[in-house]
Design a protein around this motif. Sequence first.
Motif, PDB file in Angstrom:
ATOM      1  N   GLN A 143       0.810  -1.216   0.000  1.00 52.81           N
ATOM      2  CA  GLN A 143       0.000   0.000   0.000  1.00 52.81           C
ATOM      3  C   GLN A 143       0.853   1.280   0.000  1.00 52.81           C
ATOM      4  OE1 GLN A 143      -3.120  -0.260   3.101  1.00 52.81           O
ATOM      5  NE2 GLN A 143      -2.601  -2.433   3.228  1.00 52.81           N
ATOM      6  N   TYR A 144       2.081   1.178  -0.481  1.00 50.96           N
ATOM      7  CA  TYR A 144       3.030   2.300  -0.484  1.00 50.96           C
ATOM      8  C   TYR A 144       3.395   2.719   0.938  1.00 50.96           C
ATOM      9  CZ  TYR A 144       5.041   5.044  -4.310  1.00 50.96           C
ATOM     10  OH  TYR A 144       5.869   5.550  -5.303  1.00 50.96           O
ATOM     11  N   LYS A 145       3.361   1.757   1.893  1.00 47.68           N
ATOM     12  CA  LYS A 145       3.638   2.056   3.295  1.00 47.68           C
ATOM     13  C   LYS A 145       4.790   1.187   3.790  1.00 47.68           C
ATOM     14  CE  LYS A 145      -1.219   3.181   4.211  1.00 47.68           C
ATOM     15  NZ  LYS A 145      -2.448   2.793   4.961  1.00 47.68           N
ATOM     16  N   ALA A 146       5.748   1.830   4.455  1.00 50.60           N
ATOM     17  CA  ALA A 146       6.932   1.119   4.923  1.00 50.60           C
ATOM     18  C   ALA A 146       6.584   0.019   5.917  1.00 50.60           C
ATOM     19  CB  ALA A 146       7.909   2.110   5.547  1.00 50.60           C
TER      20      ALA A 146
ATOM     21  N   ASP B 288       7.906  12.355   0.075  1.00 50.66           N
ATOM     22  CA  ASP B 288       8.366  11.083   0.636  1.00 50.66           C
ATOM     23  C   ASP B 288       9.783  10.827   0.148  1.00 50.66           C
ATOM     24  OD1 ASP B 288       8.088  10.213  -2.007  1.00 50.66           O
ATOM     25  OD2 ASP B 288       6.243   9.093  -1.621  1.00 50.66           O
ATOM     26  N   GLU B 289      10.329   9.697   0.521  1.00 44.29           N
ATOM     27  CA  GLU B 289      11.722   9.395   0.190  1.00 44.29           C
ATOM     28  C   GLU B 289      11.970   9.470  -1.309  1.00 44.29           C
ATOM     29  OE1 GLU B 289      15.583   8.746   0.348  1.00 44.29           O
ATOM     30  OE2 GLU B 289      14.383   8.873   2.173  1.00 44.29           O
ATOM     31  N   THR B 290      11.031   8.956  -2.097  1.00 46.08           N
ATOM     32  CA  THR B 290      11.191   8.998  -3.552  1.00 46.08           C
ATOM     33  C   THR B 290      11.265  10.441  -4.050  1.00 46.08           C
ATOM     34  OG1 THR B 290       9.967   6.923  -3.759  1.00 46.08           O
ATOM     35  CG2 THR B 290      10.206   8.255  -5.741  1.00 46.08           C
ATOM     36  N   GLY B 291      10.344  11.275  -3.574  1.00 43.83           N
ATOM     37  CA  GLY B 291      10.308  12.667  -4.006  1.00 43.83           C
ATOM     38  C   GLY B 291      11.530  13.454  -3.562  1.00 43.83           C
ATOM     39  N   TRP B 292      11.965  13.262  -2.320  1.00 43.15           N
ATOM     40  CA  TRP B 292      13.120  14.001  -1.803  1.00 43.15           C
ATOM     41  C   TRP B 292      14.377  13.661  -2.599  1.00 43.15           C
ATOM     42  CZ3 TRP B 292      11.919  11.511   3.537  1.00 43.15           C
ATOM     43  CH2 TRP B 292      10.689  12.018   4.017  1.00 43.15           C
TER      44      TRP B 292
ATOM     45  N   TYR C 299       3.945  17.494  -1.851  1.00 45.80           N
ATOM     46  CA  TYR C 299       2.562  17.192  -1.503  1.00 45.80           C
ATOM     47  C   TYR C 299       2.462  15.769  -0.961  1.00 45.80           C
ATOM     48  CZ  TYR C 299       2.527  14.368  -5.720  1.00 45.80           C
ATOM     49  OH  TYR C 299       2.835  13.412  -6.645  1.00 45.80           O
ATOM     50  N   ASP C 300       1.411  15.499  -0.235  1.00 49.75           N
ATOM     51  CA  ASP C 300       1.148  14.160   0.288  1.00 49.75           C
ATOM     52  C   ASP C 300       0.542  13.293  -0.813  1.00 49.75           C
ATOM     53  OD1 ASP C 300      -0.890  12.144   1.700  1.00 49.75           O
ATOM     54  OD2 ASP C 300       0.748  12.593   3.082  1.00 49.75           O
ATOM     55  N   ARG C 301       0.960  12.035  -0.910  1.00 45.51           N
ATOM     56  CA  ARG C 301       0.486  11.178  -2.001  1.00 45.51           C
ATOM     57  C   ARG C 301      -1.018  10.931  -1.950  1.00 45.51           C
ATOM     58  NH1 ARG C 301       4.071   8.839  -5.668  1.00 45.51           N
ATOM     59  NH2 ARG C 301       6.251   8.800  -5.023  1.00 45.51           N
ATOM     60  N   ALA C 302      -1.633  11.113  -0.788  1.00 48.80           N
ATOM     61  CA  ALA C 302      -3.085  10.925  -0.679  1.00 48.80           C
ATOM     62  C   ALA C 302      -3.868  12.179  -1.056  1.00 48.80           C
ATOM     63  CB  ALA C 302      -3.452  10.495   0.735  1.00 48.80           C
ATOM     64  N   GLN C 303      -3.164  13.265  -1.337  1.00 47.11           N
ATOM     65  CA  GLN C 303      -3.817  14.554  -1.621  1.00 47.11           C
ATOM     66  C   GLN C 303      -4.609  14.501  -2.931  1.00 47.11           C
ATOM     67  OE1 GLN C 303      -1.118  17.778  -0.918  1.00 47.11           O
ATOM     68  NE2 GLN C 303      -2.243  19.223  -2.197  1.00 47.11           N
ATOM     69  N   LYS C 304      -5.757  15.197  -2.964  1.00 47.01           N
ATOM     70  CA  LYS C 304      -6.603  15.248  -4.141  1.00 47.01           C
ATOM     71  C   LYS C 304      -6.848  16.673  -4.649  1.00 47.01           C
ATOM     72  CE  LYS C 304      -7.252  10.790  -4.229  1.00 47.01           C
ATOM     73  NZ  LYS C 304      -6.596   9.961  -5.273  1.00 47.01           N
TER      74      LYS C 304
ATOM     75  N   PRO D 225       8.612  11.972  -9.867  1.00 49.93           N
ATOM     76  CA  PRO D 225       8.130  10.604  -9.665  1.00 49.93           C
ATOM     77  C   PRO D 225       6.677  10.526  -9.212  1.00 49.93           C
ATOM     78  CG  PRO D 225       9.323  11.307  -7.728  1.00 49.93           C
ATOM     79  CD  PRO D 225       9.375  12.467  -8.700  1.00 49.93           C
ATOM     80  N   THR D 226       5.892  11.540  -9.528  1.00 46.87           N
ATOM     81  CA  THR D 226       4.465  11.519  -9.215  1.00 46.87           C
ATOM     82  C   THR D 226       3.783  10.364  -9.955  1.00 46.87           C
ATOM     83  OG1 THR D 226       4.381  13.900  -8.855  1.00 46.87           O
ATOM     84  CG2 THR D 226       2.310  12.832  -9.426  1.00 46.87           C
ATOM     85  N   SER D 227       2.883   9.651  -9.284  1.00 50.63           N
ATOM     86  CA  SER D 227       2.157   8.572  -9.955  1.00 50.63           C
ATOM     87  C   SER D 227       1.327   9.174 -11.082  1.00 50.63           C
ATOM     88  CB  SER D 227       1.267   7.817  -8.967  1.00 50.63           C
ATOM     89  OG  SER D 227       0.270   8.659  -8.440  1.00 50.63           O
ATOM     90  N   PRO D 228       1.133   8.441 -12.184  1.00 53.10           N
ATOM     91  CA  PRO D 228       0.518   9.037 -13.373  1.00 53.10           C
ATOM     92  C   PRO D 228      -0.892   9.573 -13.169  1.00 53.10           C
ATOM     93  CG  PRO D 228       0.799   6.672 -13.630  1.00 53.10           C
ATOM     94  CD  PRO D 228       1.579   7.068 -12.430  1.00 53.10           C
ATOM     95  N   SER D 229      -1.723   8.873 -12.417  1.00 56.43           N
ATOM     96  CA  SER D 229      -3.084   9.374 -12.203  1.00 56.43           C
ATOM     97  C   SER D 229      -3.066  10.680 -11.428  1.00 56.43           C
ATOM     98  CB  SER D 229      -3.931   8.332 -11.472  1.00 56.43           C
ATOM     99  OG  SER D 229      -3.355   7.983 -10.229  1.00 56.43           O
ATOM    100  N   THR D 230      -2.147  10.782 -10.460  1.00 55.61           N
ATOM    101  CA  THR D 230      -2.029  12.022  -9.695  1.00 55.61           C
ATOM    102  C   THR D 230      -1.450  13.135 -10.554  1.00 55.61           C
ATOM    103  OG1 THR D 230      -1.737  10.784  -7.633  1.00 55.61           O
ATOM    104  CG2 THR D 230      -1.039  13.091  -7.633  1.00 55.61           C
TER     105      THR D 230
END
Length: 383
Positions: free
Chosen positions: A79-82, A174-178, A201-206, A227-232
Amino acid sequence: MKPLFTIATAAFCLVAASLSASAEAVKIGVIGIMSGAGATWGVAGVQGMQIAIDEVNKAGGLDINGTRQEVQLIVYDDQYKAAEAVAAYNRLVNEDKAKFIFTMSSASTLAIRDQVEADDVLVLTSAYTSKAIDSETKHIIRLYSTPQDYVPAIIGWMKAHLPGDKVVLVYPNDETGWDFANFSSKAFETSGYKIIGKELYDRAQKDFQPLMTRVIAQNPDVIDFGPTSPSTAGLILRQARELGYKGGVSALGGSGPREVVAAAGAAAAEGMVNMLYADHDNESYQALAKTFRDKIGQDPNELIVPYYDATRVLMRAMELSGEPENPEKVRAALSQALPMKSLQGEDIAFGGKATIGTDAQFMTVNYIGNIRNGEPVAVGLAK
């Protein structure tokens, strides 16, 4: 935690009788992003692995010193969670007895990194973070080329084809973005761009209207979603266009231009620059995409390609090692398995020392992509 599925298809059952009854299945585990914002990557990656495994099993299984062994895939959703990644890893290693594990996100890979180095396993990761692998890393391999390998070429193309030189980075917090921001900032500046802003931004943000209002006020010539997910990325882009932004856009880290178009609309996405894992005109890619489409009912994210290729490389190394339950010997055999032709006909090599300090990476070829009339077009190689 229960596995999402194991590979035991009807097609495999047809060849089971030809496999050695005394040889246990070789298990490959996946800690994947199977739900949430990155699910389009996770589903495509896992299905790419499944298709490669199905091909081997249909042919009789791995050839290990003349004995045939089947391959089994076991998948868990982090779920993209460590924290979920740690639980999945412990289950794969301690209960499923998997010796080979694929991971997807940077946060998840870092969460298990120390355990991996202490355990008798081999991990193949698509994590972008530079912290995942260093010269002391022995048990982790990156399964494709990193942004350090392909981003400079794409930015160079952008500088030659897009107007302006002011860039704002809009990346996940997150780590990927930083990590991506640290590298891309230098790459943009080296090519003559000026970084005039960075927004996380937070990955859950809409709702991105407040964020994009700030970004547009800085009057950028280009906005990069990294590295933003494509739908976002598509959602952010649509909201940016609604606010009046007319400049250039890029997504140098996250594959999935068709998902961007689906979320933003073809008009909003026109001209967007992407990193592509696939040349959509390549016949071999089209055949792989059709197999995915027949199973899942939609087009795959391009991450299907590096996961398909990496699984083929790993299984070939297992055969060459002669001991598919010995991660150390399989790790050593990777350099024998490569170079290998990729699905699309480019060479996959073994390397990485120049950028990560050690040869622990599959060196793959990516493409420079440009969205035109709602479709991704490969306009050059990024290597």
